[in-house]
Structures are given as C-alpha cells and as structure tokens.
Design a protein around this motif. Structure first.
Motif, PDB file in Angstrom:
ATOM      1  N   LEU A 224       0.838  -1.193   0.000  1.00  0.00           N
ATOM      2  CA  LEU A 224       0.000   0.000   0.000  1.00  0.00           C
ATOM      3  C   LEU A 224       0.876   1.247   0.000  1.00  0.00           C
ATOM      4  CD1 LEU A 224      -2.683  -1.056   2.640  1.00  0.00           C
ATOM      5  CD2 LEU A 224      -2.832  -1.229   0.143  1.00  0.00           C
ATOM      6  N   ASN A 225       0.547   2.154  -0.939  1.00  0.00           N
ATOM      7  CA  ASN A 225       1.225   3.456  -1.012  1.00  0.00           C
ATOM      8  C   ASN A 225       2.735   3.311  -1.153  1.00  0.00           C
ATOM      9  OD1 ASN A 225      -1.289   4.744  -0.636  1.00  0.00           O
ATOM     10  ND2 ASN A 225      -1.056   4.634   1.601  1.00  0.00           N
ATOM     11  N   VAL A 226       3.151   2.357  -1.951  1.00  0.00           N
ATOM     12  CA  VAL A 226       4.571   2.162  -2.212  1.00  0.00           C
ATOM     13  C   VAL A 226       4.807   2.281  -3.709  1.00  0.00           C
ATOM     14  CG1 VAL A 226       6.506   0.561  -2.088  1.00  0.00           C
ATOM     15  CG2 VAL A 226       4.890   0.702  -0.195  1.00  0.00           C
ATOM     16  N   ILE A 227       5.770   3.078  -4.097  1.00  0.00           N
ATOM     17  CA  ILE A 227       6.089   3.236  -5.509  1.00  0.00           C
ATOM     18  C   ILE A 227       6.686   1.942  -6.039  1.00  0.00           C
ATOM     19  CG2 ILE A 227       7.455   4.515  -7.187  1.00  0.00           C
ATOM     20  CD1 ILE A 227       7.387   6.896  -5.322  1.00  0.00           C
ATOM     21  N   GLU A 228       6.174   1.478  -7.163  1.00  0.00           N
ATOM     22  CA  GLU A 228       6.632   0.211  -7.731  1.00  0.00           C
ATOM     23  C   GLU A 228       7.869   0.465  -8.588  1.00  0.00           C
ATOM     24  OE1 GLU A 228       3.241  -1.266  -9.829  1.00  0.00           O
ATOM     25  OE2 GLU A 228       2.425  -2.261  -8.066  1.00  0.00           O
ATOM     26  N   ASN A 229       9.045   0.246  -8.009  1.00  0.00           N
ATOM     27  CA  ASN A 229      10.273   0.401  -8.780  1.00  0.00           C
ATOM     28  C   ASN A 229      10.542  -0.867  -9.584  1.00  0.00           C
ATOM     29  OD1 ASN A 229      11.371  -1.481  -6.939  1.00  0.00           O
ATOM     30  ND2 ASN A 229      11.974   0.178  -5.555  1.00  0.00           N
ATOM     31  N   SER A 230      11.618  -0.835 -10.352  1.00  0.00           N
ATOM     32  CA  SER A 230      11.921  -1.953 -11.249  1.00  0.00           C
ATOM     33  C   SER A 230      12.195  -3.237 -10.482  1.00  0.00           C
ATOM     34  CB  SER A 230      13.121  -1.600 -12.129  1.00  0.00           C
ATOM     35  OG  SER A 230      14.260  -1.301 -11.326  1.00  0.00           O
ATOM     36  N   GLN A 231      12.786  -3.126  -9.283  1.00  0.00           N
ATOM     37  CA  GLN A 231      13.086  -4.323  -8.499  1.00  0.00           C
ATOM     38  C   GLN A 231      11.803  -4.992  -8.013  1.00  0.00           C
ATOM     39  OE1 GLN A 231      15.611  -3.594  -5.139  1.00  0.00           O
ATOM     40  NE2 GLN A 231      15.641  -5.742  -4.488  1.00  0.00           N
ATOM     41  N   ILE A 232      10.865  -4.188  -7.520  1.00  0.00           N
ATOM     42  CA  ILE A 232       9.597  -4.745  -7.053  1.00  0.00           C
ATOM     43  C   ILE A 232       8.828  -5.365  -8.207  1.00  0.00           C
ATOM     44  CG2 ILE A 232       7.352  -4.163  -6.058  1.00  0.00           C
ATOM     45  CD1 ILE A 232       8.738  -2.036  -4.391  1.00  0.00           C
ATOM     46  N   VAL A 233       8.811  -4.683  -9.345  1.00  0.00           N
ATOM     47  CA  VAL A 233       8.100  -5.198 -10.516  1.00  0.00           C
ATOM     48  C   VAL A 233       8.722  -6.503 -10.990  1.00  0.00           C
ATOM     49  CG1 VAL A 233       7.553  -4.749 -12.937  1.00  0.00           C
ATOM     50  CG2 VAL A 233       7.261  -2.940 -11.242  1.00  0.00           C
ATOM     51  N   GLY A 234      10.055  -6.581 -11.003  1.00  0.00           N
ATOM     52  CA  GLY A 234      10.715  -7.809 -11.427  1.00  0.00           C
ATOM     53  C   GLY A 234      10.412  -8.979 -10.507  1.00  0.00           C
ATOM     54  N   GLU A 235      10.418  -8.720  -9.192  1.00  0.00           N
ATOM     55  CA  GLU A 235      10.090  -9.784  -8.241  1.00  0.00           C
ATOM     56  C   GLU A 235       8.648 -10.245  -8.406  1.00  0.00           C
ATOM     57  OE1 GLU A 235      10.919  -8.133  -4.458  1.00  0.00           O
ATOM     58  OE2 GLU A 235      13.114  -8.251  -4.658  1.00  0.00           O
ATOM     59  N   ARG A 236       7.748  -9.288  -8.603  1.00  0.00           N
ATOM     60  CA  ARG A 236       6.347  -9.647  -8.782  1.00  0.00           C
ATOM     61  C   ARG A 236       6.132 -10.460 -10.051  1.00  0.00           C
ATOM     62  NH1 ARG A 236       2.529  -4.440  -7.169  1.00  0.00           N
ATOM     63  NH2 ARG A 236       2.539  -4.791  -4.903  1.00  0.00           N
ATOM     64  N   MET A 237       6.798 -10.071 -11.116  1.00  0.00           N
ATOM     65  CA  MET A 237       6.647 -10.804 -12.377  1.00  0.00           C
ATOM     66  C   MET A 237       7.039 -12.267 -12.206  1.00  0.00           C
ATOM     67  SD  MET A 237       7.876  -8.324 -15.491  1.00  0.00           S
ATOM     68  CE  MET A 237       7.998  -9.759 -16.538  1.00  0.00           C
ATOM     69  N   LYS A 238       8.154 -12.495 -11.531  1.00  0.00           N
ATOM     70  CA  LYS A 238       8.630 -13.867 -11.352  1.00  0.00           C
ATOM     71  C   LYS A 238       7.656 -14.693 -10.511  1.00  0.00           C
ATOM     72  CE  LYS A 238      12.783 -16.424  -9.986  1.00  0.00           C
ATOM     73  NZ  LYS A 238      14.179 -16.313  -9.478  1.00  0.00           N
ATOM     74  N   ILE A 239       7.138 -14.102  -9.422  1.00  0.00           N
ATOM     75  CA  ILE A 239       6.210 -14.840  -8.559  1.00  0.00           C
ATOM     76  C   ILE A 239       4.865 -15.041  -9.251  1.00  0.00           C
ATOM     77  CG2 ILE A 239       5.024 -14.805  -6.339  1.00  0.00           C
ATOM     78  CD1 ILE A 239       7.341 -13.198  -5.208  1.00  0.00           C
ATOM     79  N   LEU A 240       4.396 -14.024  -9.968  1.00  0.00           N
ATOM     80  CA  LEU A 240       3.120 -14.154 -10.673  1.00  0.00           C
ATOM     81  C   LEU A 240       3.202 -15.206 -11.774  1.00  0.00           C
ATOM     82  CD1 LEU A 240       2.023 -10.411 -10.979  1.00  0.00           C
ATOM     83  CD2 LEU A 240       1.001 -12.181  -9.537  1.00  0.00           C
ATOM     84  N   GLN A 241       4.349 -15.280 -12.449  1.00  0.00           N
ATOM     85  CA  GLN A 241       4.509 -16.305 -13.483  1.00  0.00           C
ATOM     86  C   GLN A 241       4.455 -17.692 -12.862  1.00  0.00           C
ATOM     87  OE1 GLN A 241       4.943 -16.153 -17.085  1.00  0.00           O
ATOM     88  NE2 GLN A 241       4.449 -18.257 -16.589  1.00  0.00           N
ATOM     89  N   ALA A 242       5.119 -17.881 -11.739  1.00  0.00           N
ATOM     90  CA  ALA A 242       5.071 -19.178 -11.057  1.00  0.00           C
ATOM     91  C   ALA A 242       3.655 -19.490 -10.577  1.00  0.00           C
ATOM     92  CB  ALA A 242       6.051 -19.186  -9.881  1.00  0.00           C
ATOM     93  N   PHE A 243       2.936 -18.473 -10.109  1.00  0.00           N
ATOM     94  CA  PHE A 243       1.558 -18.665  -9.652  1.00  0.00           C
ATOM     95  C   PHE A 243       0.668 -19.135 -10.798  1.00  0.00           C
ATOM     96  CE2 PHE A 243      -2.718 -16.843  -9.088  1.00  0.00           C
ATOM     97  CZ  PHE A 243      -3.093 -17.453  -7.902  1.00  0.00           C
ATOM     98  N   MET A 244       0.800 -18.512 -11.972  1.00  0.00           N
ATOM     99  CA  MET A 244      -0.031 -18.893 -13.116  1.00  0.00           C
ATOM    100  C   MET A 244       0.294 -20.303 -13.590  1.00  0.00           C
ATOM    101  SD  MET A 244      -2.026 -16.344 -13.508  1.00  0.00           S
ATOM    102  CE  MET A 244      -2.807 -16.855 -15.036  1.00  0.00           C
ATOM    103  N   ARG A 245       1.549 -20.682 -13.562  1.00  0.00           N
ATOM    104  CA  ARG A 245       1.925 -22.022 -13.997  1.00  0.00           C
ATOM    105  C   ARG A 245       1.418 -23.084 -13.023  1.00  0.00           C
ATOM    106  NH1 ARG A 245       5.097 -22.822 -18.201  1.00  0.00           N
ATOM    107  NH2 ARG A 245       5.723 -24.879 -17.459  1.00  0.00           N
ATOM    108  N   LYS A 246       1.430 -22.777 -11.732  1.00  0.00           N
ATOM    109  CA  LYS A 246       0.899 -23.741 -10.769  1.00  0.00           C
ATOM    110  C   LYS A 246      -0.603 -23.900 -10.912  1.00  0.00           C
ATOM    111  CE  LYS A 246       4.589 -23.224  -7.371  1.00  0.00           C
ATOM    112  NZ  LYS A 246       4.979 -22.775  -6.013  1.00  0.00           N
ATOM    113  N   LEU A 247      -1.278 -22.829 -11.320  1.00  0.00           N
ATOM    114  CA  LEU A 247      -2.713 -22.929 -11.568  1.00  0.00           C
ATOM    115  C   LEU A 247      -3.000 -23.828 -12.763  1.00  0.00           C
ATOM    116  CD1 LEU A 247      -4.311 -19.411 -11.030  1.00  0.00           C
ATOM    117  CD2 LEU A 247      -4.622 -21.482  -9.688  1.00  0.00           C
ATOM    118  N   THR A 248      -2.267 -23.649 -13.853  1.00  0.00           N
ATOM    119  CA  THR A 248      -2.477 -24.497 -15.027  1.00  0.00           C
ATOM    120  C   THR A 248      -2.113 -25.943 -14.724  1.00  0.00           C
ATOM    121  OG1 THR A 248      -0.259 -23.873 -15.831  1.00  0.00           O
ATOM    122  CG2 THR A 248      -2.124 -22.609 -16.660  1.00  0.00           C
TER     123      THR A 248
END
Length: 654
Positions: A224-248
């Motif tokens: 909440l109320n945190v600027i999404e820098n490149s490091q945060i976005v990169g970490e989120r992308m990696k975890i979200l990709q793993a989340f989507m693959r586990k769903l499939t």
C-alpha cells in the motif's frame, strides 16, 4: 542405463521393472530417474499422474457428455427432495419433457456438445443458491462461485490447455500493467492481454472462494502506497509467473476434483478466453490438425508438472540472468548466433527427451483423434437410438445407472478407445504419425522455452545484425517499386496480381509468435507461387511443353525474391538467423529446410543488388514510352523479354 540389470524396458508390453520393488506401466519412468528428474519414492505418484493426464486428453471430447450424465444422475438421487428444493423441481420438470425436446443428436460428433448442452443451459439459468462465502471484490468480478447452479457444466466452453507467459511490465501514468501472452493450445489461437496487480489479486481471491488450498501457492504481497520500482516489478513478475503455472498444473492434474471446472472457468475469464471463443471455434472448425494439437495438449500437461517445470525454469532463469548486461556488450553476428544456438541445443534435447519418454502416449492420442471422424457417424447413430429409448419413466425406475453405463461404453470406454486406435494404426503410415507427433511436441517445446527467452533473443540478434539490417533496408527501399522484370521474372511468368497472396503470407512471418509457425508461413508462400501462376496462366499450365506447365526451381527463385522485397519485413536478417537456427531437426532435411535455404539465398541476392544500375524516375518514364512497357495492376513489365537485363542484379544466376 535404462537397460541395466536393475532396470529393464519391454516395448511390447510397455512395462517397466525397477528391481524387484517396482513394476509400473509407463516407459518414461527409467528416463526420468536416469536424468534425476524424479527419485524412487515419487515413482508411484508420477506413474498415476501420467496415466491420468493421458486419460484426460483421450477423453476430452467425451467429457461434455459425461458431465451431463453425472448431473442427471445426481438429480435422480435427489429427486425425492424436489418438493423442498424449487431448483430441483424445475430441473425435474424439464427432464419430464420428451427426449426430442431435451436434446436432438444429429450430424457429427462436434454437434453433440451444443445439443447435449440444452439441459445444462436451462439448469444454469435457474436462480442461484443462497449458499456462499463472504463477499469480496474478487467474487463480485468473477461471480459467486459456490452456487449450485453450476456454470461449470458448460463443458463446451472449457478449454483443455492454456499456456500463459508474462512477457514484460509496462509503466502507465498511474500504475504498472503486466503484458501476458496467452495461447489456446488446442486451436493455436494466441493473444495478448494486460493486467494490473490489483486484477491478479482479485483473481486469486475469487479462486480462494472455491478452493482454499490455493492460498498456499506463493503470491506477491500487496503493498500500500509504495512506488513500484523496477526491483519490485521484477520480483512480482517472477512470482506471478510461477503462480499462473501452478494454476495451469492444478487444472491438469486435479481434473477429477469437483471444483476444477469452476477454477478453469474463472481462469478463462481472467485470460479473456470468452472474447476469443469465436476465433477459437472458427480455427478448430477449419483445421485438420486436431490430432497433432491434442498431442501438444498432452505435452503441455506433462510440462506443467512440478518436476518438469523445475527443469524448464532452471534453463529459462539462467538464460535471462544475463539480460541486464547485454546492453553493454558489442554483439556481432557470430556471438549472436552462439546465443541462439544455446537455446536451440536445449530445445532439441528436450524434444528428443519427450519423444523418447512419451512417444507411445502421443501415438495413442494421435490415433484416437485421427479415427474419431471416421467412426463418428456410426457412434452418433447408435447414441441417437439409445437416447430415443430413454424416458422419464426409465430414468425414474432406477435404471439410470444402466443408461449411464451404456452411454459410457458407447462413447468413452477405454477399451473401445484402445481398439479404435489399434484399428486406425493399420491404415496410417507410421512415418506420418511420427512426423505429426514430433510437430506437436516441438510446438509445445517452443511455447515453453522460446517464448520466455524471445525478448532477450530478439534484442541480441537485432543488435548483432544492425549493420546488415540497415544495408538491406536501404536496398529494399530502392528496389521495392521496381517492375517484376527487374527481378528476372520473364514476361510469360509475370503475375497480374503482383503475387499479392504470397506477399501477404510472407508478411505473416513477423506476426507469428513461434518459429515453427513462421516456417509454416514460409511454406505457404512457396506453395502460393506455383498456385498463383497456374490460376493466372491457365493456357500455359495446359500446354504440352513441360517447362511451361509449372515453375521450376530457377523460375521460383526470382519470384520469391520479388515477394520478399515487397513484404518489407523488419529486421529480416535477424529473423532469418533465428529461423535457420531454431528449425526443428526433423524438418531441416525436408521441404522446410529447402525453402529456408531459398530464403537465405534470396537475402544474399538482395544484398548484392547493383544500386548504381537503377535509373531515375524520368529515365523509367522514358523507357516506358520508347520501349513499349505496359503498366498492369501497378506493376511495370517489358513487352520484350529482357530476362533481368534491364536491371540485371540476377543475371548469370545458377
């Protein structure tokens, strides 16, 4: 190692004996053990999962019928409570209608989905049950998924396999959006969608309302109320990709769980599958590659397993690790080709591994769907006869189990499927089956490896071939408006339509996501050229002279160059390097390999064009008047056969 004293494989019985302790049916187990993909205490579980994945694909088209029968069977058991439950009362009143009003089975097996879904459509339109958990924004977006009205029984809308990859993150004025590439594996239709992190969060909330165990899958923390820098976005992308693959993976493995179909429907809504359903159905109706696509569906399911996903993620993560330092390197064609070869080696080895492990499974699936069309007419006739005998009296008299068993034996019996596959094998060429299976496996390997690596590959190749790209782009801009005769096309071969169909197919090379699809587009170009010639020159195609009936290799090359120039493909040198390197090894010595060589030769001819031989616009107009040039559909060609001597950059070719 697989044939040592402790491990033996019998190809006839397809039985694996691992010492005296293990005896299982799948021949992939010793390969998986040998490559340290699994350990011995996982053998029994993996054996069961592989059999379940195969059965799911083999019976996918029959699942719609099975869902309807299970629903009717459930309602029959609960029929005594229909006075208390208005939903069951309305369902039973619908069931009391004549069979012809409930469903009418006619035509081929594809129509059975829509005809059998009539009951489900009425049932799903009934009022929702008041049952449900706490309200949330996610369930408001995706609906109340605990209702017993059960949209999950609309089996015709469920897709057997969806591949999802998060390609990149894009910054917008007020947020960051993630770009997802989605592929419907069975139809081959792919598209891009953009999702904010908040939409991912709501999507997860909706899934958790159906199955709480999804909460255990790792998911990024909501900040909440945190600027999404490149490091945060990169970490989120990696975890979200793993989340989507586990769903499939969950959808494939737990296909028998009651909530799986609901999860799949919500996943499809999140990925905008409903908006693409018309394109998907149209592609499936006009495609004759269903057996190969279903092989790809099976390989997709196998590669979603945690044991295989770990192998794939290991290579992709290591390959993308150097992405940050690529901008500081001085890339040359040789070093760029070496990076492409790294991807090629892994894809080739993975393809070989999958064919060694799962060829028999893929062969059975291919034969199952190959023989489905041939036997559909007789099966539908028998099914129509069986259902016409059904009535409310028969079902209410306790014979529903018999009715269910008869239809299951008719449509989905594993024994019938094995017998049908065995009969089909007698009439199908073994080489053709192997080629089709290899194509399905290769396509999914590219989906899993090339797509996540494509961003880095594209950057490296474009930087490595930058000088060559500028040079050939300048030449193409100078000769793109030249007449067909400039390219050495004789007057008797000139196309009034300027080979427009072939040019359109050539432009599709850049619209396709996978190398195998780009090569297929290249083959369509090669087939369009002689087809257009025969359609536009019928008098020559009917000539007794064999040289005029069809175009030879020397005749096709200048036309191919003309089509390539008119297509004006961006970064064509990088594209050529990618296609040459990533071509399926089984196709390099076939027609695909020949036309890839034609593409490379065409690019070489274009780069060697003599620009100093080009005349100015005034000179072209002067020649048009004095030499009797004719303008036809925007193209200039000379009445006098010059064989490329007007602008002779192709003269003297072999």
């Amino acid at each position: 190692k697989a044939t040592s004293s402790h491990t033996s494989i019998s190809s006839n019985k397809r039985e694996v004996n691992l010492g005296t302790e293990y005896c299982f049916s799948h021949c992939a187990l010793p390969y998986l053990l040998d490559q340290n993909v699994i350990v011995k205490n996982q053998i029994r579980y993996i054996d069961t999962i592989l059999q379940r994945l195969k059965a799911r694909v083999m019976q996918w088209d029959l699942q719609t019928i099975a869902d309807r029968i299970d629903l009717w069977k459930l309602e029959s058991f609960l029929k005594g409570e229909n006075e208390k439950n208005p939903i069951l009362k309305m369902a039973n009143s619908l069931w009391e209608r004549k069979p012809q009003e409930r469903f009418s089975i006619r035509g081929n097996s594809d129509e059975i989905k829509s005809n059998f879904s009539s009951f489900s459509d009425h049932y799903s339109s009934l009022p929702e049950s008041p049952k449900g958990g706490n309200n949330s924004q996610g369930r408001e977006r995706y609906g109340n998924n605990r209702s017993t009205s059960s949209n999950c029984h609309k089996g015709s809308k469920l897709r057997p396999a969806l591949s999802v990859r998060i390609l990149r993150a894009e910054e917008q004025p007020d947020c960051v959006v993630y770009v997802l590439w989605v592929l419907d594996v069975r139809s081959g239709v792919d598209w891009l969608i953009r999702r904010r992190f908040r939409e991912f969060f709501d999507f997860r909330e909706a899934l958790m309302s159906i199955r709480m165990s999804i909460e255990s899958i790792e998911f990024p923390t909501k900040r909440l109320n945190v600027i999404e820098n490149s490091q945060i976005v990169g970490e989120r992308m990696k975890i979200l990709q793993a989340f989507m693959r586990k769903l499939t993976c969950l959808v494939c493995i737990n296909s028998l769980h009651p909530s799986t179909s609901k999860i799949l429907l919500i996943l499809q809504k999140f990925l905008n599958v409903d908006d693409k359903m018309d394109s998907i159905m149209l592609q499936e109706a006009n495609s004759d590659s269903t057996p190969t696509r279903m092989v790809q569906v099976f390989i997709h399911s196998v590669l979603q397993l945690p044991m295989m996903d770990k192998v794939l993620a290991g290579f992709v993560d290591n390959f993308m690790l150097d992405k940050e330092v690529d901008t500081n390197k001085d890339w040359q064609p040789i070093s760029g080709a070496a990076v492409v070869d790294e991807v090629r080696h892994f894809m080739d080895h993975l393809q070989t591994f999958l064919l060694d492990c799962f060829f028999e499974d893929c062969k059975d699936i291919h034969c199952r769907y190959s023989c489905r069309a041939a036997g559909s007419e007789g099966a539908m006739t028998s099914l129509t006869t069986l259902t016409s005998k059904s009535s409310s009296a028969r079902l209410s008299s306790g014979n529903l189990a018999t009715f269910y068993e008869e239809i299951s034996n008719l449509t989905g019996s594993p024994r019938r499927q094995e017998e049908g596959s065995a009969d089909a094998l007698k009439f199908v060429n073994e080489d053709e089956i192997r080629k089709a299976v290899s194509a399905g496996v290769r396509r999914q390997v590219e989906v899993e490896i090339y797509i996540p690596c494509s961003q880095r590959l594209t950057f490296i190749l474009e930087k490595a071939f930058l000088k060559q790209e500028k040079h050939i782009a300048h030449i193409i801009s100078c000769i793109v408006h030249q007449p067909q005769s400039f390219y050495g096309i004789p007057m008797r071969h000139i196309s009034p339509s300027s080979w427009d169909t072939a040019v359109c197919n050539m432009k599709e090379l850049r619209t396709k996501a996978l190398p195998i699809d780009r090569i297929d587009s290249l083959l369509r170009v090669a087939k369009d050229i002689p087809r257009i010639y025969q359609e536009e020159h019928p008098e020559q195609s009917q000539s007794s002279d064999s040289q005029q009936k069809s175009l030879g290799a020397d005749d096709i090359l200048p036309v191919f160059i003309y089509v390539l120039v008119r297509a004006q493909l961006p970064n064509v040198m990088a594209l050529n390097q990618e296609l040459q390197a990533l071509c399926d090894p089984d196709r390099r010595l076939s027609e695909a390999g020949y036309y890839l060589a034609t593409l490379e030769a065409s690019l070489q001819h274009v780069t060697e064009a003599k620009l100093d031989a080009l005349c100015g616009d005034d000179e072209v107009q002067r020649r048009t008047i004095s030499n009797g040039d004719v303008k036809l559909d925007g193209d200039l060609f000379d009445h006098h056969e010059n064989n490329g001597q007007l602008f002779p950059f192709l003269s003297g070719r072999s």
